[in-house]
Design a protein around this motif. Structure first.
Motif, PDB file in Angstrom:
ATOM      1  N   PRO A   9      -1.468 -15.215 -18.460  1.00 61.43           N
ATOM      2  CA  PRO A   9      -2.520 -14.682 -17.590  1.00 61.43           C
ATOM      3  C   PRO A   9      -2.575 -15.536 -16.330  1.00 61.43           C
ATOM      4  O   PRO A   9      -2.357 -16.755 -16.398  1.00 61.43           O
ATOM      5  CB  PRO A   9      -3.797 -14.861 -18.432  1.00 61.43           C
ATOM      6  N   ALA A  34     -12.474 -10.453 -18.564  1.00 66.13           N
ATOM      7  CA  ALA A  34     -11.522  -9.884 -19.534  1.00 66.13           C
ATOM      8  C   ALA A  34     -10.472 -10.916 -19.915  1.00 66.13           C
ATOM      9  O   ALA A  34     -10.086 -11.029 -21.090  1.00 66.13           O
ATOM     10  CB  ALA A  34     -10.856  -8.642 -18.937  1.00 66.13           C
ATOM     11  N   LEU A  35     -10.011 -11.684 -18.938  1.00 68.87           N
ATOM     12  CA  LEU A  35      -9.032 -12.727 -19.211  1.00 68.87           C
ATOM     13  C   LEU A  35      -9.599 -13.750 -20.192  1.00 68.87           C
ATOM     14  O   LEU A  35      -8.945 -14.122 -21.182  1.00 68.87           O
ATOM     15  CB  LEU A  35      -8.637 -13.407 -17.899  1.00 68.87           C
ATOM     16  N   ARG A  37     -12.128 -13.421 -22.263  1.00 68.36           N
ATOM     17  CA  ARG A  37     -12.360 -12.831 -23.590  1.00 68.36           C
ATOM     18  C   ARG A  37     -11.073 -12.833 -24.412  1.00 68.36           C
ATOM     19  O   ARG A  37     -11.087 -13.128 -25.615  1.00 68.36           O
ATOM     20  CB  ARG A  37     -12.911 -11.404 -23.447  1.00 68.36           C
ATOM     21  N   ASP A  38      -9.962 -12.506 -23.756  1.00 72.76           N
ATOM     22  CA  ASP A  38      -8.684 -12.524 -24.467  1.00 72.76           C
ATOM     23  C   ASP A  38      -8.296 -13.940 -24.880  1.00 72.76           C
ATOM     24  O   ASP A  38      -7.789 -14.164 -25.978  1.00 72.76           O
ATOM     25  CB  ASP A  38      -7.583 -11.913 -23.594  1.00 72.76           C
ATOM     26  N   ARG A  40     -10.355 -16.352 -25.530  1.00 75.16           N
ATOM     27  CA  ARG A  40     -11.278 -16.765 -26.600  1.00 75.16           C
ATOM     28  C   ARG A  40     -10.829 -16.249 -27.952  1.00 75.16           C
ATOM     29  O   ARG A  40     -11.066 -16.888 -28.983  1.00 75.16           O
ATOM     30  CB  ARG A  40     -12.686 -16.265 -26.267  1.00 75.16           C
ATOM     31  N   ASP A  41     -10.162 -15.103 -27.949  1.00 74.70           N
ATOM     32  CA  ASP A  41      -9.702 -14.508 -29.208  1.00 74.70           C
ATOM     33  C   ASP A  41      -8.420 -15.140 -29.728  1.00 74.70           C
ATOM     34  O   ASP A  41      -7.998 -14.840 -30.846  1.00 74.70           O
ATOM     35  CB  ASP A  41      -9.488 -12.997 -29.026  1.00 74.70           C
ATOM     36  N   ARG A  42      -7.790 -15.975 -28.941  1.00 74.01           N
ATOM     37  CA  ARG A  42      -6.542 -16.604 -29.354  1.00 74.01           C
ATOM     38  C   ARG A  42      -6.827 -17.895 -30.130  1.00 74.01           C
ATOM     39  O   ARG A  42      -7.908 -18.485 -30.006  1.00 74.01           O
ATOM     40  CB  ARG A  42      -5.684 -16.947 -28.138  1.00 74.01           C
ATOM     41  N   ARG A  47      -4.687 -21.139 -25.901  1.00 68.83           N
ATOM     42  CA  ARG A  47      -5.605 -20.732 -24.835  1.00 68.83           C
ATOM     43  C   ARG A  47      -5.151 -21.337 -23.509  1.00 68.83           C
ATOM     44  O   ARG A  47      -5.702 -22.318 -23.019  1.00 68.83           O
ATOM     45  CB  ARG A  47      -7.032 -21.160 -25.172  1.00 68.83           C
ATOM     46  N   THR A 127      -0.984 -10.881 -14.790  1.00 64.93           N
ATOM     47  CA  THR A 127      -0.156 -11.753 -15.620  1.00 64.93           C
ATOM     48  C   THR A 127       1.118 -12.050 -14.836  1.00 64.93           C
ATOM     49  O   THR A 127       1.471 -11.329 -13.897  1.00 64.93           O
ATOM     50  CB  THR A 127       0.207 -11.113 -16.976  1.00 64.93           C
TER      51      THR A 127
END
Length: 240
Positions: A9, A34-35, A37-38, A40-42, A47, A127
């Protein structure tokens, strides 16, 4: 050895990030929400994102100005690759805190440089395909380090109005590569000059350029005694 490439990203900013520098970010635009949030999910060890300085464009999405006003490339025109500098720095996220308004605050640390090979604007955020760069000391780096340290101390004192007592306790690393990034990050100069330091092929080349800049800036400051003092160690929060 084959070059190591990755897809990251991208977070375009008005100034480059250097390895070792801590970057605080206040994230409010939807593309960067959005970046985050993605990220945070990793898993915590994945990260990471790429920080790249803007060559031509705006850091925050424009509202009504010429150029793209929305989307992942807002403020960067129709060719985001051309709008960005070709070298950046990978940032490793230390913590993410959600704000009450749906935004985020985070801290990240620069860890390594990269060459930007391509940019993809088809998703919620930019990205890029990047090529990681190895760190080399270069010829003469060890000899240059003490010269740069002395020049940087002179620069600090003149910038701070010769308040030597506030500077005497500071210690500087004798690692040429770490020193080169410390000086690059804390010097007060315009983005193209900082970008040239980021792109230097090795620590020796970076230190040599810093020595030239420090001597020039110290000479200018000496001739402008009314220049306001600046706190070199203070890093402002970058609002995006």
């Amino acid at each position: 050895m084959a070059a190591v490439t990755d897809r990251l990203p991208l977070f375009p900013l008005s100034s480059p990030l250097f390895p070792g520098l801590v970057l605080p970010l206040n994230v409010f635009e939807e593309r960067y929400r959005a970046l985050v949030r993605d990220l945070r999910d990793r898993p915590e060890n994945e990260r990471r994102f790429g920080v790249v300085a803007i060559r031509n464009g705006q850091e925050i999405a424009p509202t009504g100005q010429e150029g793209r006003a929305e989307g992942p490339a807002a403020g960067l025109g129709d060719d985001p690759l051309a709008a960005l500098y070709g070298y950046g720095c990978v940032a490793d996220v230390a913590d993410i805190t959600e704000s009450g308004d749906g935004g985020f605050k985070l801290h990240a640390t620069g860890i390594l440089r990269f060459r930007l090979l391509s940019v993809d604007a088809s998703g919620a955020y930019l990205t890029g395909e990047v090529e990681e760069l190895t760190e080399e000391a270069g010829s003469g780096a060890t000899a240059l380090a003490p010269e740069v340290t002395r020049a940087f101390r002179t620069y600090q004192k003149r910038l701070a109005g010769s308040r030597e007592r506030s500077l005497a306790s500071q210690e500087f690393t004798d690692n040429p590569t770490v020193l080169s990034y410390l000086v690059a990050a804390t010097m007060i100069t315009y983005t193209p000059a900082k970008q040239r330091l980021l792109e230097a092929p090795d620590a020796a080349a970076r230190l040599a350029e810093e020595l030239r800049l420090l001597r020039r800036e110290s000479s200018v400051i000496e001739k402008l005694p009314s220049l306001p003092a600046v706190e070199l160690t203070q890093q402002p929060v970058c609002a995006n």
